[in-house]
Every structure is written in C-alpha cells, then in structure tokens.
Design a protein around this motif. Structure first.
Motif, PDB file in Angstrom:
ATOM      1  N   SER A   1       0.852  -1.199   0.000  1.00 49.90           N
ATOM      2  CA  SER A   1       0.000   0.000   0.000  1.00 49.90           C
ATOM      3  C   SER A   1       0.889   1.251   0.000  1.00 49.90           C
ATOM      4  CB  SER A   1      -0.918   0.005   1.208  1.00 49.90           C
ATOM      5  OG  SER A   1      -0.153   0.028   2.395  1.00 49.90           O
ATOM      6  N   LYS A   2       0.348   2.327  -0.579  1.00 46.63           N
ATOM      7  CA  LYS A   2       1.143   3.561  -0.672  1.00 46.63           C
ATOM      8  C   LYS A   2       0.870   4.438   0.551  1.00 46.63           C
ATOM      9  CE  LYS A   2       1.396   4.059  -5.665  1.00 46.63           C
ATOM     10  NZ  LYS A   2       0.234   3.367  -6.228  1.00 46.63           N
ATOM     11  N   ARG A   3       1.827   5.269   0.873  1.00 49.67           N
ATOM     12  CA  ARG A   3       1.660   6.166   2.007  1.00 49.67           C
ATOM     13  C   ARG A   3       0.433   7.061   1.822  1.00 49.67           C
ATOM     14  NH1 ARG A   3       7.117   9.009   3.628  1.00 49.67           N
ATOM     15  NH2 ARG A   3       7.708   6.846   3.844  1.00 49.67           N
TER      16      ARG A   3
ATOM     17  N   SER B   1      -2.287   6.466   0.212  1.00 50.78           N
ATOM     18  CA  SER B   1      -3.521   5.702   0.409  1.00 50.78           C
ATOM     19  C   SER B   1      -3.758   5.429   1.890  1.00 50.78           C
ATOM     20  CB  SER B   1      -3.473   4.366  -0.317  1.00 50.78           C
ATOM     21  OG  SER B   1      -3.011   4.536  -1.614  1.00 50.78           O
TER      22      SER B   1
END
Ligand code: SF4
Length: 323
Positions: free
Chosen positions: A237-239, A241
C-alpha cells in the motif's frame, strides 16, 4: 480489537531454520522464520534432497544452453534439469490450501529471481540471471500468493506487506470453507479499510462481488473475489492511500474529539507523510479512539491488526529491528 488470527500454511525452503540440508550440510539461521513458527504451519521442502542429491552434495548451478537453461552438477557432470522440473510440477500441483512461500534466495533451485546463470558447467562467467528451477515454477503456478525470499524479507516494508497478504489470504481461505455469502460479506466488511489502503478500485469491485446482486453461483463469487483480492494486494500500500484511510477513520469520531486532539493527529499524519514517523504512530491514535468510543465496526478492522504484532519488532527508538 480483532486478534484471532488463522494459521497460514506456508511452504518453506527446508534449509531455512528447519533442517541442515544445504549442499555443505549446513542450516541457514533465520530469526524471522523462528518467530513465524509460532503462528504458521510450515510445509517444508528441499527440492534438491527430494530429487535424490543427498546431504552433503556437490553444488549445482544453472547453465545457459542456447535460449534454454539447464541445471547441472559440474562435479559429477549430471544434468538434473528434467528431474527437477518434474519434481517441482508434481509437488506444487499436489499442494492443497497453501497461503504463501518463503524460499532461499540466490539458490539455483529455490531462488525466486536474479540467480546467476553461467556460461558453462565448468568455471566460467555468469551470462545472465533468472529464477531458480523450483522458485520459478512457484511464481508461475501461484502468481497471486504471498511469495518472498528470505533476503528480501529483511526489509521491514516488504515483510509487513508479505505478512499482511499471507494472513489475509489465510483468513479468506478459512472463511470460504463455510460457502456462505453472509461470511463473505462479513469478511469484506472487516477488511474494508485494509483493502481501501491497497486499492480503491479493487475495493469497489470486491464490494460489488460480495453483495452478489446478480445472484451468481456462490462458488463463482468466491473464485472471483479471491482473484480480485490477490490483485488488490499485489503491491504494498502507498503512504498516500494509508493517509486517505486515516482520514476516513477519523471521520467516525471527529465530532467527539477536542480541537487539540485533532490538531495533534493532523500533525502526526503530516510527519508520517514526510516519512519522519512510522505508520503505527497515526494508527495507534486511531486505535485508541476506536476503543475509547467503542466503535465496534472499527475495532474489527483488519487494517488495525493485519497480522500478529510480535512478527515485527521495534527498538525503543521506534526503529525497526533487522532480525
Ligand atoms: S535452497 Fe532449496 S534446494 Fe537448496 S538446500 Fe535450501 S531448500 Fe534445499
């Protein structure tokens, strides 16, 4: 807070902490694998021993052969390519209920990628890199599962993603045994924020599948859901998100918080955005508020507890320990 974790079934290179089966009769010590043993069921495998190479044994290497690659034991001039291909395909197609793999890196058998391919069986330069024979087959046959080598798992970010995927898959596998759509809806509800952090697009698709508005056959719904679940969790997961999810969760109690509390939370999120504090700083605040305001729905969220907490350790300074 949801804390009942399923026990994932994990295929493991046998030489990692489990058995002294390396070519030189040694075992590879691995603190992370040791810890994992309390939480997962290992399915150990040493493909080289399984094809009859014995311990100790002369080392083997991958050797380029035109466009093909062969697996050769130079000291005995044996070509074990076919044996290894056959073993890998048989072993992997007989696996039932598997959630992930941890394989030994750099091995011409177990390595997942970037294993050296030599020009000749004799002393010669490396002319390329590729997956090992068994490792390559694992990726081909189980593309959606949590698959890593022990080298990459030294990175905390990779380890957290791996564990999240592994335990989510195990939870899904256990849940689907009931064959009830109500259980799928419950699973989806509990994973909502976790999935939102991974992929908003896949979250929407998964939500529609779990609702089963078209009244599709349950078996098909579960199969489609599993495929999209694996797609959703293909990459960490991206920061940004995660921050989006933090903001959504804050909405549950923002009216009940003082402006100082909210201010402190926003400052913490900003520090996380800048990479100056870990993910768990903001998460811990939200967890505390979910408990204080008795938000049952939030307390069940896998986003707060994706895997047993003792599998990732932190020093007093808040920095991850490399096990
Ligand atoms: S890397 Fe794979 S084949 Fe080599 S000793 Fe370990 S388990 Fe066996």
């Amino acid at each position: 807070m949801m804390k009942n974790f399923p026990r994932p079934n994990l295929v493991m290179s046998n030489c990692l902490e489990l058995s002294a089966c390396r070519y030189n009769g040694q075992l590879v010590r691995d603190g992370f694998v040791k810890k994992l043993s309390q939480h997962v069921n290992f399915i150990p495998v040493c493909p080289e021993v399984a094809v009859g190479l014995g311990v100790p044994r002369f080392p083997i290497r991958m050797v380029a052969d035109g466009k093909d690659v062969r697996l050769i034991q130079p000291a005995t001039s044996s070509d074990i390519t076919d044996k290894m291909r056959q073993f890998s395909a048989n072993f992997l197609s007989n696996l039932d209920e598997v959630d992930g793999f941890i394989l030994k890196f750099r091995s011409p058998t177990c390595g997942l990628k970037e294993v050296r391919i030599y020009q000749k069986a004799e002393k010669s330069p490396a002319v390329g890199k590729g997956p090992g024979f068994f490792g390559g087959k694992v990726i081909e046959m189980f593309p959606g599962l949590a698959i890593e080598d022990e080298g990459r798992l030294r990175s905390l970010k990779i380890r957290e993603h791996f564990l999240t995927k592994l335990f989510t898959h195990a939870r899904f596998r256990e849940m689907k045994k009931s064959g009830k759509i109500a259980d799928l809806t419950g699973f989806h509800a509990d994973c909502k924020f976790l999935l939102m952090a991974y992929s908003q697009k896949e979250l929407n698709i998964l939500g529609n599948l779990a609702a089963n508005r078209d009244d599709k056959q349950i078996k098909m719904v579960f199969a489609d859901y599993e495929r999209h679940l694996n797609d959703a969790m293909a990459a960490p997961s991206k920061r940004s998100s995660n921050i989006n999810v933090f903001t959504h969760i804050l909405g549950y109690f923002s009216k009940q918080l003082s402006s100082n509390e909210k201010q402190f939370f926003l400052e913490t999120v900003q520090l996380y955005r800048e990479g100056r504090v870990p993910f768990t700083s903001a998460l811990g605040l939200l967890k505390g508020w979910a408990i204080r305001f008795q938000e049952e729905y939030l307390m069940r969220q896998a986003f707060f507890n994706p895997f047993p907490v003792d599998l990732v350790e932190w020093t007093d300074a808040g920095r991850p320990i490399e096990l």
